[in-house]
Scaffold this motif. Structure first.
Motif, PDB file in Angstrom:
ATOM      1  N   THR A   1      -1.677  -7.321  10.305  1.00 49.58           N
ATOM      2  CA  THR A   1      -1.366  -6.716  11.599  1.00 49.58           C
ATOM      3  C   THR A   1       0.107  -6.347  11.742  1.00 49.58           C
ATOM      4  O   THR A   1       0.445  -5.545  12.602  1.00 49.58           O
ATOM      5  N   THR A   2       0.976  -6.926  10.911  1.00 49.63           N
ATOM      6  CA  THR A   2       2.414  -6.662  11.007  1.00 49.63           C
ATOM      7  C   THR A   2       2.898  -6.028   9.704  1.00 49.63           C
ATOM      8  O   THR A   2       3.000  -6.700   8.675  1.00 49.63           O
ATOM      9  N   ASP A   3       3.171  -4.737   9.756  1.00 52.69           N
ATOM     10  CA  ASP A   3       3.664  -4.007   8.600  1.00 52.69           C
ATOM     11  C   ASP A   3       5.159  -4.288   8.446  1.00 52.69           C
ATOM     12  O   ASP A   3       5.965  -3.848   9.258  1.00 52.69           O
ATOM     13  N   LEU A   4       5.524  -5.012   7.402  1.00 51.52           N
ATOM     14  CA  LEU A   4       6.918  -5.382   7.175  1.00 51.52           C
ATOM     15  C   LEU A   4       7.760  -4.190   6.738  1.00 51.52           C
ATOM     16  O   LEU A   4       8.969  -4.182   6.923  1.00 51.52           O
ATOM     17  N   TYR A   5       7.135  -3.179   6.170  1.00 48.57           N
ATOM     18  CA  TYR A   5       7.861  -2.002   5.710  1.00 48.57           C
ATOM     19  C   TYR A   5       8.204  -1.066   6.866  1.00 48.57           C
ATOM     20  O   TYR A   5       9.171  -0.324   6.801  1.00 48.57           O
TER      21      TYR A   5
ATOM     22  N   ILE B   1       0.861  -1.177   0.000  1.00 54.36           N
ATOM     23  CA  ILE B   1       0.000   0.000   0.000  1.00 54.36           C
ATOM     24  C   ILE B   1       0.899   1.228   0.000  1.00 54.36           C
ATOM     25  O   ILE B   1       1.793   1.352   0.837  1.00 54.36           O
ATOM     26  N   CYS B   2       0.646   2.142  -0.925  1.00 47.29           N
ATOM     27  CA  CYS B   2       1.390   3.397  -1.012  1.00 47.29           C
ATOM     28  C   CYS B   2       0.401   4.543  -0.832  1.00 47.29           C
ATOM     29  O   CYS B   2      -0.416   4.816  -1.712  1.00 47.29           O
ATOM     30  N   HIS B   3       0.464   5.205   0.312  1.00 44.42           N
ATOM     31  CA  HIS B   3      -0.436   6.312   0.618  1.00 44.42           C
ATOM     32  C   HIS B   3       0.076   7.593  -0.025  1.00 44.42           C
ATOM     33  O   HIS B   3       1.272   7.766  -0.227  1.00 44.42           O
ATOM     34  N   GLU B   4      -0.832   8.508  -0.310  1.00 43.27           N
ATOM     35  CA  GLU B   4      -0.445   9.765  -0.943  1.00 43.27           C
ATOM     36  C   GLU B   4       0.428  10.629  -0.042  1.00 43.27           C
ATOM     37  O   GLU B   4       1.165  11.484  -0.528  1.00 43.27           O
ATOM     38  N   ASP B   5       0.369  10.419   1.262  1.00 42.08           N
ATOM     39  CA  ASP B   5       1.206  11.212   2.178  1.00 42.08           C
ATOM     40  C   ASP B   5       2.610  10.623   2.335  1.00 42.08           C
ATOM     41  O   ASP B   5       3.408  11.117   3.116  1.00 42.08           O
ATOM     42  N   GLY B   6       2.911   9.549   1.572  1.00 42.24           N
ATOM     43  CA  GLY B   6       4.244   8.946   1.612  1.00 42.24           C
ATOM     44  C   GLY B   6       4.365   7.697   2.463  1.00 42.24           C
ATOM     45  O   GLY B   6       5.368   6.997   2.391  1.00 42.24           O
ATOM     46  N   LEU B   7       3.351   7.401   3.265  1.00 40.20           N
ATOM     47  CA  LEU B   7       3.380   6.182   4.080  1.00 40.20           C
ATOM     48  C   LEU B   7       3.324   4.958   3.177  1.00 40.20           C
ATOM     49  O   LEU B   7       2.568   4.930   2.200  1.00 40.20           O
ATOM     50  N   VAL B   8       4.125   3.960   3.484  1.00 41.85           N
ATOM     51  CA  VAL B   8       4.161   2.699   2.732  1.00 41.85           C
ATOM     52  C   VAL B   8       3.922   1.561   3.708  1.00 41.85           C
ATOM     53  O   VAL B   8       4.455   1.554   4.812  1.00 41.85           O
ATOM     54  N   GLU B   9       3.111   0.582   3.288  1.00 44.10           N
ATOM     55  CA  GLU B   9       2.853  -0.607   4.096  1.00 44.10           C
ATOM     56  C   GLU B   9       3.068  -1.847   3.228  1.00 44.10           C
ATOM     57  O   GLU B   9       2.716  -1.850   2.054  1.00 44.10           O
ATOM     58  N   LEU B  10       3.623  -2.888   3.816  1.00 45.10           N
ATOM     59  CA  LEU B  10       3.846  -4.159   3.128  1.00 45.10           C
ATOM     60  C   LEU B  10       3.440  -5.286   4.063  1.00 45.10           C
ATOM     61  O   LEU B  10       3.873  -5.323   5.222  1.00 45.10           O
ATOM     62  N   TYR B  11       2.602  -6.181   3.566  1.00 44.57           N
ATOM     63  CA  TYR B  11       2.105  -7.280   4.391  1.00 44.57           C
ATOM     64  C   TYR B  11       2.326  -8.621   3.706  1.00 44.57           C
ATOM     65  O   TYR B  11       2.206  -8.738   2.487  1.00 44.57           O
ATOM     66  N   ASP B  12       2.628  -9.631   4.494  1.00 44.67           N
ATOM     67  CA  ASP B  12       2.721 -11.008   4.037  1.00 44.67           C
ATOM     68  C   ASP B  12       1.364 -11.642   4.321  1.00 44.67           C
ATOM     69  O   ASP B  12       1.028 -11.929   5.475  1.00 44.67           O
ATOM     70  N   LEU B  13       0.561 -11.837   3.291  1.00 43.26           N
ATOM     71  CA  LEU B  13      -0.804 -12.318   3.466  1.00 43.26           C
ATOM     72  C   LEU B  13      -0.894 -13.798   3.819  1.00 43.26           C
ATOM     73  O   LEU B  13      -1.924 -14.255   4.300  1.00 43.26           O
ATOM     74  N   GLN B  14       0.183 -14.527   3.604  1.00 45.23           N
ATOM     75  CA  GLN B  14       0.182 -15.948   3.974  1.00 45.23           C
ATOM     76  C   GLN B  14       0.352 -16.119   5.475  1.00 45.23           C
ATOM     77  O   GLN B  14      -0.328 -16.932   6.088  1.00 45.23           O
ATOM     78  N   THR B  15       1.264 -15.359   6.064  1.00 43.43           N
ATOM     79  CA  THR B  15       1.517 -15.500   7.501  1.00 43.43           C
ATOM     80  C   THR B  15       0.729 -14.493   8.333  1.00 43.43           C
ATOM     81  O   THR B  15       0.612 -14.668   9.546  1.00 43.43           O
ATOM     82  N   ASP B  16       0.193 -13.463   7.685  1.00 45.57           N
ATOM     83  CA  ASP B  16      -0.502 -12.381   8.388  1.00 45.57           C
ATOM     84  C   ASP B  16      -1.732 -11.939   7.584  1.00 45.57           C
ATOM     85  O   ASP B  16      -1.786 -10.823   7.079  1.00 45.57           O
ATOM     86  N   PRO B  17      -2.735 -12.802   7.446  1.00 46.08           N
ATOM     87  CA  PRO B  17      -3.892 -12.490   6.593  1.00 46.08           C
ATOM     88  C   PRO B  17      -4.722 -11.302   7.078  1.00 46.08           C
ATOM     89  O   PRO B  17      -5.463 -10.713   6.290  1.00 46.08           O
ATOM     90  N   PHE B  18      -4.587 -10.916   8.338  1.00 44.85           N
ATOM     91  CA  PHE B  18      -5.350  -9.785   8.866  1.00 44.85           C
ATOM     92  C   PHE B  18      -4.537  -8.485   8.847  1.00 44.85           C
ATOM     93  O   PHE B  18      -4.985  -7.464   9.376  1.00 44.85           O
TER      94      PHE B  18
END
Length: 86
Positions: free
Chosen positions: A50-54, A31-48
């Motif tokens: 909850t843990t932003d890898l980025y 996920i790349c937000h317009e304010d510059g925030l970036v989020e990366l998730y592993d959907l296999q180990t973290d389907p909900f």
């Protein structure tokens, strides 16, 4: 081919902290937000998502930098913006 195995989503609310673009593969979501925030998730180990890898910086978790770059590049191609996401 990564670009054919992904789904693109956009969110527009008028709030840069909430607006942005996301790309999802079978296993990960970027996920790349317009304010510059970036989020990366592993959907296999973290389907909900909850843990932003980025959050700790790409590459802090072994093996995720390549996944980030692959998803980021696919997102840039699909959106047509070569500067999207750092």
């Amino acid at each position: 081919d990564a670009i054919h195995d992904t789904v693109l989503a956009e969110r527009r609310t008028g709030d840069p902290a909430r607006d942005g673009k996301a790309i999802r593969s079978l296993t990960h979501k970027l996920i790349c937000h317009e304010d510059g925030l970036v989020e990366l998730y592993d959907l296999q180990t973290d389907p909900f998502e909850t843990t932003d890898l980025y959050e700790d910086g790409v590459g802090a978790a072994a093996g995720y930098e390549a996944i980030y770059l692959e998803l980021r590049d696919a997102l840039r191609v699909q959106v047509g913006d070569p500067t999207l996401c750092p």
